[in-house]
Scaffold this active site. Structure first.
Site, short mmCIF file in Angstrom:
data_model
loop_
_atom_site.label_atom_id
_atom_site.label_comp_id
_atom_site.label_asym_id
_atom_site.label_seq_id
_atom_site.Cartn_x
_atom_site.Cartn_y
_atom_site.Cartn_z
N SER A 294 23.12 46.58 38.88
CA SER A 294 24.30 47.00 39.64
C SER A 294 25.17 47.88 38.76
O SER A 294 25.15 47.76 37.52
CB SER A 294 25.10 45.77 40.10
OG SER A 294 26.35 46.15 40.62
N TYR B 42 29.34 37.41 39.06
CA TYR B 42 28.34 38.39 39.51
C TYR B 42 28.16 39.49 38.47
O TYR B 42 27.04 39.83 38.09
CB TYR B 42 28.79 38.99 40.84
CG TYR B 42 27.86 40.06 41.39
CD1 TYR B 42 26.68 39.72 42.05
CD2 TYR B 42 28.15 41.42 41.24
CE1 TYR B 42 25.83 40.69 42.55
CE2 TYR B 42 27.32 42.40 41.73
CZ TYR B 42 26.15 42.03 42.38
OH TYR B 42 25.31 43.00 42.87
#
Length: 678
Positions: free
Chosen positions: A555, A568
């Site tokens: 990400s 996350y």
């Protein structure tokens, strides 16, 4: 509109081809003769419809038929230059085509056109080939069928064989067909129904005679120590061996695999005479063109360890390659095509099963089916007589036939990922599904691994049949579950080449609201999960010695410090560094490890749909339905990122263009300056 004669032929072909007792996949051909009005002269013209080259009877459709004018077909007899030049006649068939002609005529066209019968079937039934490969096949033919079926000595398919059968039909008006030595059967009839009935009578009569008169144990007794292992143990050992065996079969060129542990295979491998009979090879041209002239068979009992089996397989592979090179050298001439590879396409492991290989999954599966046909043929021939296949010289003439070489050269260029096997986690939806879809479109076999098995199976079914994709259950946080999923993958396709660590989830919370459970859950799925998947897959990749790719869907948050996202983002940073660490460690095995850093992929995302989207929208103070555009507006390109954009990056990273790239992270974020890699 389909001609009624052609329509009846298609129906007959589909019925015959649907039952494996009648013929193997893509084996045999059928024909029908009739009339149509010539659009040029307005007069009736005699035509023959015949299954074209490369088609399959069970799935034959009108476009799979070649359509030829019979007057021109019969006129070829007058210009036939003789046996030494009979291959030239195949090109002449093109000048006999009617209209646009349909499919390309096969080598067997003469068999159908020259025989004076309205309907002709040429098939490869196990029972018929058992008689055809028996040492006293001619005497057995007379004994079993009387004068209704006539023996034809082995002759390579071609124009001369068509002339031979035509002469036999003319000389034996009582006959309904022939046994073709070393090959199969041919039958005929005045009507489509009669031809089909005659074909089935020959097949069933041969099978019944073998059943009633054959020895009970044509393969001898059971070899002590070579009996089948229990199913669970058998499949676990098969999965452990699969990578090594695929590497052996792929030494010259990459192959996809298929595993079979049917009773037919296991019983044969447990028998006393399996090594002796396997060494004789197969006989029917359809069989050995798919299986090579003979298999590689492991000569160790089931009590041997996996390491002992692997060591012996490598020794046997060296012997196999030398033997195949000797076979080629003994029979090749200055005009023969170059050797096409010396690796086995069938590997037999007693107590475990059969591994078969081909350029794609369907070819690998069919090769295995053909070797089962060969086992059945050997059983039938040995039950009545002695199995006596055609000579190696004759096999070579078929295997390296100029017409077979021309057929290979006409095959379309393979797609970029053909022959590659992809294992994609979290692939039942969103980014993972888009990746699986793109890889399948580029020719890869795809394993869709997901926590939800039913969704995984449904997503796989959307991509095609099980020759294209399968769905497996995979809890990536559970090492045993991952191993089970990878075992399913390697038994389905032979191994794995391309792993995509995509499974993920997210909980959008600030530090003080993030619980230990939140932290552990996200790290278990993404950081630990990627580690476990990569570790299990690396074992297979290393065993295969074919290199490979591991892709991490990380990400932009792995480098960008966004708000309310501690767990996350931290786990994504973990994944990002795994890429670098594994690139260094696995590089010596030719395994490339790369990562992709998407920005928020809202559309089609399972993560965003499960509450993450609402949380992120609240964090940024926008409506959830506007979140995708919000992310786009903050980028340099002002364009939303969708799952297919990530799939494109996976395609490029795992394709041939970046074959020297490893340890790289590719941003797929429309340009987020704060996430630029430094």
């Amino acid at each position: 509109m389909t001609n009624p004669t052609a329509a009846a032929l298609i129906e007959r072909s589909n019925r015959l081809g649907a039952d494996p007792k009648n013929t193997n996949y893509a084996g045999g051909n059928t024909s029908a003769k009739g009339t149509e009005t010539d659009p040029v002269t307005g007069q009736p013209v005699e035509l023959m419809w015949v299954k074209g080259s490369g088609g399959d009877l069970g799935t034959l459709k009108e476009q799979g038929l070649a359509v030829l004018r019979l007057d021109r077909m019969r006129a070829l007899v007058d210009v036939y230059p003789g046996l030494e030049r009979e291959d030239e006649m195949v090109a002449a068939f093109d000048y006999c085509l009617h209209g646009k002609g349909g499919a390309a005529p096969s080598i067997d066209t003469a068999m159908h056109g020259l025989v004076d019968a309205a309907h002709v079937d040429h098939l490869h039934p196990d029972s018929g080939i058992a008689i055809a490969t028996a040492a006293d096949g001619e005497a057995l033919t007379t004994k079993i069928f009387g004068d209704k079926v006539v023996w034809v000595p082995w002759r390579r398919p071609g124009f001369q064989l068509g002339l031979d059968i035509a002469a036999i039909k003319a000389k034996n008006p009582q006959a309904i067909g022939t046994i073709l030595g070393g090959h199969g059967i041919t039958a005929w009839g005045d009507t489509s129904e009669e031809a089909e009935a005659n074909s089935l009578w020959i097949i069933d009569t041969a099978a019944a005679y073998i059943e009633a008169n054959g020895k009970a144990d044509p393969f001898g007794g059971v070899r002590a120590g070579f009996e089948a292992l229990p199913e669970a143990e058998r499949r676990e050992r098969a999965a452990a061996l699969a990578g090594t065996i695929r590497g052996i079969a792929s030494t010259d060129k990459p192959m996809v695999g298929h595993f079979t542990d049917s009773d037919v295979v296991l019983d044969f491998l447990a028998s006393d005479r399996a090594p002796e009979l396997a060494a004789l090879g197969t006989s029917c041209p359809d069989h050995f063109l798919r299986t090579k002239v003979k298999p590689l068979i492991l000569d160790l009992p089931v009590t041997a360890s996996a390491d002992e089996q692997i060591a012996r397989l490598h020794e046997l592979h060296s012997e196999y390659r030398a033997d195949y090179q000797a076979y080629y050298d003994a029979h090749a001439t200055s005009e023969s095509p170059a050797i096409r590879g010396a690796d086995p396409l069938i590997v037999l492991v007693p107590g475990i099963g059969m591994f078969s290989y081909g350029a794609n999954k369907q070819t690998a599966r069919v090769a295995g089916e053909f070797y089962v046909n060969a086992i059945n043929v050997m059983r039938g021939a040995e039950a009545l007589s002695t199995y006596s296949p055609i000579s190696d010289a004759e096999k070579f003439d078929i295997e390296y036939w100029a017409l077979e070489e021309a057929k290979l050269q006409r095959m379309p260029k393979p797609k970029s990922h053909q022959g590659r096997i992809a294992f994609v986690t979290g692939a039942a939806s969103g980014i993972g599904k888009a990746i699986a879809t793109r890889l399948a479109a580029e020719g890869a076999c795809v394993v869709i691994a997901d926590l939800d098995l039913e969704k995984a199976k449904a997503a796989a079914a959307e991509l095609g049949n099980t020759d294209v994709a399968i769905g497996v259950a995979a809890n990536v946080a559970d090492a045993d579950a991952i191993q089970a999923a990878l075992n399913d993958a390697v038994l389905a396709f032979g191994g794995v080449d391309l792993v995509v660590n995509n499974a993920g989830l997210s909980l959008s919370k600030p530090l003080l609201e993030t619980t230990e459970k939140d932290w552990d859950l996200q790290h278990d799925v993404m950081a630990k999960g990627s580690f476990l998947v990569s570790k299990a897959a690396a074992r297979v990749l290393i065993d295969q010695k074919l290199g490979g790719d591991i892709i991490y869907i990380s990400s932009k948050n792995s480098v960008f410090a966004g708000p309310n996202n501690i767990a996350y983002s931290a786990t994504k940073a973990d994944q990002a560094h795994q890429v670098r660490l594994l690139a260094v460690e696995l590089g010596e095995f030719g395994i490339r490890v790369n990562g992709i850093n998407p920005d928020g992929v809202v559309r089609g995302s399972g993560i965003f749909a499960s509450g993450w989207g609402a949380n992120r929208a609240a964090t940024y103070g926008v409506a959830e339905e506007d979140l995708g555009q919000f992310y786009a507006n903050r980028t340099i390109l002002k364009r939303e990122v969708v799952p297919e954009n990530v799939a494109d990056a996976v395609y490029v990273l795992t394709g041939p263009e970046l074959s020297r790239t490893t340890g790289l992270h590719i941003p797929v974020d429309s340009g987020v300056a704060a996430a630029f890699l430094r």
